[in-house]
Design a protein around this motif. Structure first.
Motif, short mmCIF file in Angstrom:
data_model
loop_
_atom_site.label_atom_id
_atom_site.label_comp_id
_atom_site.label_asym_id
_atom_site.label_seq_id
_atom_site.Cartn_x
_atom_site.Cartn_y
_atom_site.Cartn_z
N MET A 1 0.85 -1.19 0.00
CA MET A 1 0.00 0.00 0.00
C MET A 1 0.88 1.24 0.00
SD MET A 1 -3.09 -1.35 0.19
CE MET A 1 -4.36 -0.35 0.99
N HIS A 2 0.82 2.02 -1.08
CA HIS A 2 1.48 3.32 -1.04
C HIS A 2 0.78 4.18 0.02
CE1 HIS A 2 3.08 7.18 -1.90
NE2 HIS A 2 1.94 7.63 -2.40
N ALA A 3 1.56 4.89 0.81
CA ALA A 3 0.99 5.73 1.85
C ALA A 3 1.95 6.86 2.18
CB ALA A 3 0.71 4.92 3.11
N THR A 4 1.39 7.96 2.65
CA THR A 4 2.15 9.05 3.25
C THR A 4 1.58 9.27 4.64
OG1 THR A 4 2.55 10.11 1.10
CG2 THR A 4 2.80 11.48 3.08
N SER A 5 2.43 9.16 5.65
CA SER A 5 1.93 9.12 7.04
C SER A 5 1.88 10.50 7.68
CB SER A 5 2.80 8.18 7.87
OG SER A 5 2.74 6.87 7.35
N SER A 6 1.22 11.44 7.00
CA SER A 6 0.89 12.73 7.59
C SER A 6 -0.59 12.70 7.95
CB SER A 6 1.15 13.87 6.60
OG SER A 6 2.47 13.85 6.13
N TYR A 7 -0.96 13.28 9.10
CA TYR A 7 -2.35 13.19 9.58
C TYR A 7 -2.86 14.58 9.95
CZ TYR A 7 -1.47 8.18 10.15
OH TYR A 7 -1.17 6.86 9.94
N PRO A 8 -3.76 15.16 9.15
CA PRO A 8 -4.15 14.72 7.81
C PRO A 8 -3.06 15.08 6.79
CG PRO A 8 -5.41 16.66 8.46
CD PRO A 8 -4.55 16.29 9.62
N MET A 9 -3.09 14.39 5.67
CA MET A 9 -2.05 14.54 4.66
C MET A 9 -2.36 15.69 3.71
SD MET A 9 -1.01 11.99 1.55
CE MET A 9 -2.47 12.56 0.66
N PRO A 10 -1.44 16.66 3.54
CA PRO A 10 -1.65 17.68 2.51
C PRO A 10 -1.47 17.10 1.13
CG PRO A 10 0.51 17.97 3.56
CD PRO A 10 -0.19 16.85 4.29
N GLU A 11 -2.20 17.63 0.17
CA GLU A 11 -2.21 17.01 -1.16
C GLU A 11 -0.83 16.99 -1.81
OE1 GLU A 11 -3.85 21.27 -1.50
OE2 GLU A 11 -4.17 19.51 -0.22
N HIS A 12 0.03 17.97 -1.52
CA HIS A 12 1.34 17.98 -2.19
C HIS A 12 2.26 16.88 -1.67
CE1 HIS A 12 2.03 20.57 1.39
NE2 HIS A 12 3.24 20.04 1.36
N GLU A 13 1.84 16.16 -0.62
CA GLU A 13 2.63 15.04 -0.13
C GLU A 13 2.09 13.69 -0.60
OE1 GLU A 13 3.09 15.18 4.10
OE2 GLU A 13 4.25 17.04 4.06
N ALA A 14 1.05 13.69 -1.43
CA ALA A 14 0.41 12.42 -1.82
C ALA A 14 1.35 11.56 -2.67
CB ALA A 14 -0.88 12.70 -2.59
N ASN A 15 2.07 12.17 -3.62
CA ASN A 15 3.06 11.43 -4.43
C ASN A 15 2.46 10.17 -5.04
OD1 ASN A 15 5.56 11.01 -5.60
ND2 ASN A 15 6.48 10.09 -3.79
N LEU A 16 1.32 10.32 -5.70
CA LEU A 16 0.59 9.16 -6.21
C LEU A 16 1.34 8.39 -7.28
CD1 LEU A 16 -3.11 10.42 -6.37
CD2 LEU A 16 -2.06 8.92 -4.67
N ARG A 17 2.31 9.01 -7.93
CA ARG A 17 3.07 8.26 -8.94
C ARG A 17 3.87 7.11 -8.31
NH1 ARG A 17 3.44 13.52 -11.49
NH2 ARG A 17 2.35 13.45 -13.49
N MET A 18 3.98 7.11 -6.97
CA MET A 18 4.63 5.98 -6.30
C MET A 18 3.87 4.68 -6.52
SD MET A 18 7.55 6.13 -4.88
CE MET A 18 7.38 4.57 -3.99
N ILE A 19 2.59 4.74 -6.82
CA ILE A 19 1.82 3.52 -7.11
C ILE A 19 2.44 2.80 -8.29
CG2 ILE A 19 -0.42 2.67 -7.91
CD1 ILE A 19 -1.67 5.05 -6.33
#
Length: 290
Positions: A176-194
């Motif tokens: 599971m790709h994840a960024t462990s910020s709570y809540p996560m700002p969109e600029h940290e999503a880094n969805l290309r990691m999928i």
């Protein structure tokens, strides 16, 4: 490649496996846990997930005596961990409730004794929290169960992910790709990691565990190929608890699952064809036949 968890196959070509992360949002109340299971079931999710700790082991030593204000008064962090932790009786009730509701349930064990505890309840899978990805003793204990493992990759370097994957059976692994910020700002999503994870670990299904507000990023993850999506759920984001603000309320989770299913239907197979709905416009509008 697909991995079977409970009633579902997880992998390309299968419906996205949606996990309602209850975590500790039940605040130690079994009735709240049941209501959150209902939220997941009514939305069409396939699974709910909890967290299981042995507080004396899983609580960092420097945090144990830190005082915390809670709905039950001022207590140490260790006392708080005991207060919200479910034991065998509560989990047997939860397991029975989830089974009757037709939804898979499992948990993230945070220590080796919690693995044995969950195995005693015959969970269908185990989830490795991002915080535990470097706990090689825990990973070895999980690998020894032979159960499917869902591994979150937040707060981790690629080298740490490599080491964790090497300890586990890739044939029974979902990343599971994840960024462990709570809540996560969109600029940290880094969805290309999928896509990066998919290329680095061929054959391993790749999903997304989100901690953002809203739905857009999770839906984009599905469009980018995530075959599983996990989101925290709550009855009310104003409830007490550190994960509540990054959780989805019932209506939001319902809309998320609805839209994931729409995207799944819309993705298609990539083979170009003339669909039945195009035949009449084709006959009416195409001036020069092929």
């Amino acid at each position: 490649m697909s991995v079977r968890i409970g009633r579902s196959l997880i992998g390309p070509g299968n419906p996205v496996y949606v996990i309602g992360e209850i975590g500790l949002n039940h605040n130690g109340d079994v009735e709240i846990a049941k209501r959150l299971i209902d939220v997941a079931v009514e939305s069409g999710a396939q699974a709910v997930k909890f967290q299981k700790r042995t507080p004396e082991i899983a609580t960092p030593e420097h945090m144990r005596d830190v005082l915390r204000e809670t709905p039950w008064g001022t207590m140490t962090y260790l006392e708080y961990r005991h207060r919200v932790e479910f034991g065998e009786a509560e989990y047997l009730e939860i397991a029975s409730y989830a089974m009757r509701a037709g939804v898979d349930w499992f948990a993230s064990p945070w220590d080796v004794p919690s693995v044995a505890f969950l195995e005693g309840l015959d969970v269908v899978a185990h989830k490795v929290a991002s915080a535990s990805i470097t706990d090689l003793e825990l990973l070895d204990a999980l690998a020894a169960t032979g159960k499917p493992i869902i591994l979150s990759t937040g707060m981790s370097t690629i080298e740490e992910i490599d080491r964790a994957v090497d300890r586990l059976d890739r044939d029974r692994l979902v990343l599971m790709h994840a960024t462990s910020s709570y809540p996560m700002p969109e600029h940290e999503a880094n969805l290309r990691m999928i896509q990066t994870l998919g290329s680095r670990y061929p054959g391993v299904p790749i999903g997304y565990s989100g901690h953002e507000r809203g739905l857009q990023i999770s839906l984009a993850a599905v469009a980018l190929g995530a075959v599983a999506v996990e989101r925290h759920i709550t009855l009310d984001r104003a409830m007490w608890g550190s994960d509540q603000a990054a959780s989805l309320e019932p209506q939001g989770f319902d809309h998320l699952v609805r839209d994931i299913r729409i995207i799944g239907d819309a993705m298609g197979d990539g083979v170009k064809r003339v669909f039945p709905g195009e035949e009449a416009p084709r006959a009416k509008l195409r001036r020069v036949p092929a």
